[in-house]
Design an enzyme around this catalytic site. Structure first.
Site, short mmCIF file in Angstrom:
data_model
loop_
_atom_site.label_atom_id
_atom_site.label_comp_id
_atom_site.label_asym_id
_atom_site.label_seq_id
_atom_site.Cartn_x
_atom_site.Cartn_y
_atom_site.Cartn_z
CB CYS A 1 -4.84 -2.15 -15.99
SG CYS A 1 -5.45 -3.70 -15.36
CG ASP B 1 -3.53 -9.90 -7.73
OD1 ASP B 1 -2.92 -10.03 -6.66
OD2 ASP B 1 -4.66 -9.38 -7.82
CG HIS C 1 -2.09 -0.94 0.97
ND1 HIS C 1 -3.08 -0.66 0.07
CD2 HIS C 1 -2.36 -2.16 1.47
CE1 HIS C 1 -3.93 -1.66 0.05
NE2 HIS C 1 -3.52 -2.59 0.88
#
Lengths: 580, 92
Positions: free
Chosen positions: A505, A456, A206
């Site tokens: 993306c 991911d 994060h």
């Protein structure tokens, strides 16, 4: 480009022994800056359950201590609210009132009278209040977090340790933390925090995402930095991933040069292209209409990823179709005549949505998340597609839809059927699971496009949790194995034969050097945080397609992620000129 | 015991900023003031100087609340508080 000087004349502010000390981490957001550091205090430890009042302390003394602490926290928050503005000011004013709230303080004093320590008393009293607010739902439930925040501050005050959360200072500083949580973004003031350095966390953490969104130079996984003292002056190079204690004239010059380059880099003319004119549309990743308006202003050629779950985080229940239509419409309206790729709810793992995901799964990253929630909560996806179709009606945006966490061609086929039933003309899927990259040709027989989610894809290809600092070196999209999966996805599209677009993306698209490699691998469009558009555009414009292909080959055949990154960066002198 | 009713004028109800302004005003008074929803027993009335109590009251726009206080200046104090509640504080 990195001139890390090992020994420098000491300054008065820093311990001589620390002068010239360097730390190496992973650079996650470019920029070179010099400043004084402030450390993020440790989270407040819960007082032991049933902790009693010390024998020598009377309950009257303990009650007075609690009242004093509550008042101190209140005046501290009030003082801070004076310097704040807008929503931040309101939050601070409201939390200041909560800190010395008679209901909270009385409840705690009652527990002290029954023999509890003041720390434990306020801990339990606040927990009851937070639970009550939570049960009221809606706006009140959101305020429960504020009560718990106030509780942490009072306990810290009672213990005489620094208040938890991002430290407060009148002057700008470099924030040093172990890692940042999503909640910390709300209190992170980009006017005060000029760079972020963490001792833990990976390139996809994060902290990295926050830093890139705010355009702050950042280094993560710099082991040992949290042992530095508050006020130490350091030089941070967010591209190289290095930190130097007590910098000298060389670093001052580097930081100055970055400031100039950053100002020049702030503009993107709205067309992504290579030096030879080959077009590479540069789109933006957005979480709602506010982001979309910002992205459009930054020149984005559309939205490559609308994270619909961000419209509904912290929601306990499924949003109604009308609420969804309103949220999506705001994004579509910001991009008339442009492409907007809507990703259906990507709940699970680090983004739980209580109405979709099961928080008790032992392996949430490998669990029921993304498209898979259609198995356990059927209907939510169907209604979301219906809402997207309704929102698309009458807008000028070109609406595409894609599903996250697709593993097989069968799933892609099922998703395409759901889209067709909802009247959505352009279905696609994300390629985040290695199996989807390997079977891209079969998947593309059913859908019109794929978009690579490199964050991911990297964690699954490398079997390395993206939240874990110790695995940061594995968790970079520069890993040749990840680049191979991207190459195979592009090959799959060629094999399928209809020239269906493959986009990226993930955070990889925001790294200007990696963006060149992606284009060289055959990726058609790149979608990134709006902040990165101008720097990616500038670097892409410095190479031709054959050059990009050559660099892609270099990266693919490198022996390690570090080598791949170094080899490519060496061939892109513009990175050095721009300080990227 | 003085008593006044007030209709909540703020669009968001007695939450957030309006609640903060109200609680701050109560805090400046030398007397204790309670608040409850109209029609609820006096025993359930809550401390009006507590932001948490006010929030848990859950008064929405258009709801009627009852303010009570005792002592010198109670009437004037309650009048000033009614004025605050009947202003749309969120609009400012």
């Amino acid at each position: 480009m990195r001139t890390i000087v090992q020994t420098l004349p000491g300054s008065a502010s820093t311990d001589q022994s620390e002068t010239g000390r360097t730390f190496a981490g992973a650079g996650v957001s470019p920029g070179r800056i010099i400043g004084s550091i402030l450390l993020m205090p440790q989270a407040v430890r819960e007082p032991a359950v049933g902790e009693r009042l010390a024998a020598e302390t009377s309950s009257e003394e303990a009650s007075t201590a609690l009242r004093t602490a509550a008042k101190a926290v209140q005046s501290n928050l009030t003082a801070r609210s004076v310097g704040a503005s807008g929503a931040g000011r309101e939050v601070l004013e409201a939390t200041a009132l909560m800190a010395n709230d008679p209901m909270l303080v009385k409840a705690a004093i009652k527990l002290i009278t029954n023999g509890a320590s003041p720390e434990r008393a306020i801990w339990d009293a606040a927990a009851s209040v937070a639970e009550m607010l939570h049960n009221l739902g809606g706006y009140m439930a959101e305020r429960a977090t504020d009560v718990l925040d106030v509780r942490g501050r009072i306990v810290a005050e009672l213990r005489g340790v620094p208040a938890p959360g991002i430290p407060y200072s009148d002057t700008p500083f470099i924030l040093i933390a172990e890692d940042l949580a999503p909640a910390d973004t709300a209190t992170l003031d980009p006017a005060k925090v000029i760079a972020l350095v963490t001792s833990s966390g990976g390139p996809q953490s994060h902290t990295a995402i926050i830093a890139r969104a705010l355009g702050l130079p950042a280094v993560v996984a710099a082991v040992g930095v949290d042992a530095l003292a508050d006020g130490t002056r350091i030089f941070v190079d967010g591209a190289a991933g290095t930190i130097l204690v007590d910098p000298g004239a060389d670093e001052v010059a580097l930081a100055k040069a970055w400031e100039t380059a950053a100002a020049a880099l702030a503009v993107f003319d709205g067309t992504g292209r290579l030096h030879d004119g080959h077009l590479v549309p540069l789109l933006s990743n957005v979480g709602g209409s506010k982001d979309a308006v910002k992205a459009a202003a930054a020149g984005a050629e559309g939205v490559g990823l609308l994270r619909t779950e961000f419209c509904f985080l912290e929601r306990d229940t499924e949003p109604s179709i009308a609420e969804q239509v309103e949220a999506y419409r705001g994004v579509f309206d910001a991009f008339p005549g442009k492409k907007v790729v809507v990703r259906t709810l990507d709940a699970g793992a680090d983004k739980p949505l209580p109405f979709l995901t099961d928080a008790s799964e032992p392996n949430p990253a490998l669990g029921v998340r993304g498209y898979r929630t259609d198995l356990t909560s059927p209907g939510v996806l169907k209604r979301q597609l219906e809402a997207i179709a309704l929102a698309a009606e009458g807008t000028e945006a070109e609406v595409w839809v894609m599903a996250p966490m697709i593993s097989t061609a069968e799933e892609a086929e099922h998703f395409a059927a759901l889209c067709a039933a909802a009247g959505l003309a352009t279905p696609g899927v994300m390629v985040e699971v290695p199996s989807a990259a390997l079977t891209a040709a079969s998947i593309l027989e059913h859908v019109d496009f794929v978009s690579l989610g490199t964050n991911d894809l990297t964690q699954y290809a490398m079997a390395a949790d993206r939240q874990l600092g110790p695995l940061a070196a594995l968790n970079t999209p520069w890993q040749p194995a990840v680049l191979q999966l991207i190459r195979l996805t592009v090959n799959g599209s060629r094999d399928e034969g209809h020239d269906k677009p493959v986009g990226v993306c993930g955070e990889a698209a925001a790294d200007p050097a990696l963006a060149v490699v992606l284009v060289g691998l055959g990726v058609a469009t790149l979608s990134m945080t709006a902040r990165a558009l101008s720097s990616v555009a500038a670097v892409l414009a410095s190479v031709t397609l054959p050059e990009a292909q050559q660099l892609a080959k270099l990266a693919l055949t490198a022996h390690s992620a570090t080598d791949a990154r170094r080899l490519v960066r060496e061939k892109l002198p513009i990175l050095n000129t721009l300080g990227l | 015991m003085s008593e006044r009713t007030a209709v909540i004028a703020s669009r968001v109800g007695l939450h957030a900023r309006p609640a903060g302004i109200f609680v701050a005003a109560v805090g400046e008074l030398p007397i204790e003031v309670t608040i409850s929803m109209a029609g609820e027993p006096v025993d359930d009335a809550m401390d009006a100087s507590s932001i948490l109590s006010i929030m848990s009251l859950g008064a929405s726009n258009g709801d009627t609340v009852v303010l009570r206080a005792e002592g010198d200046g109670a009437d004037e104090a309650l009048d000033s508080l009614v004025k605050i509640l009947e202003t749309d504080l969120d609009a400012e």
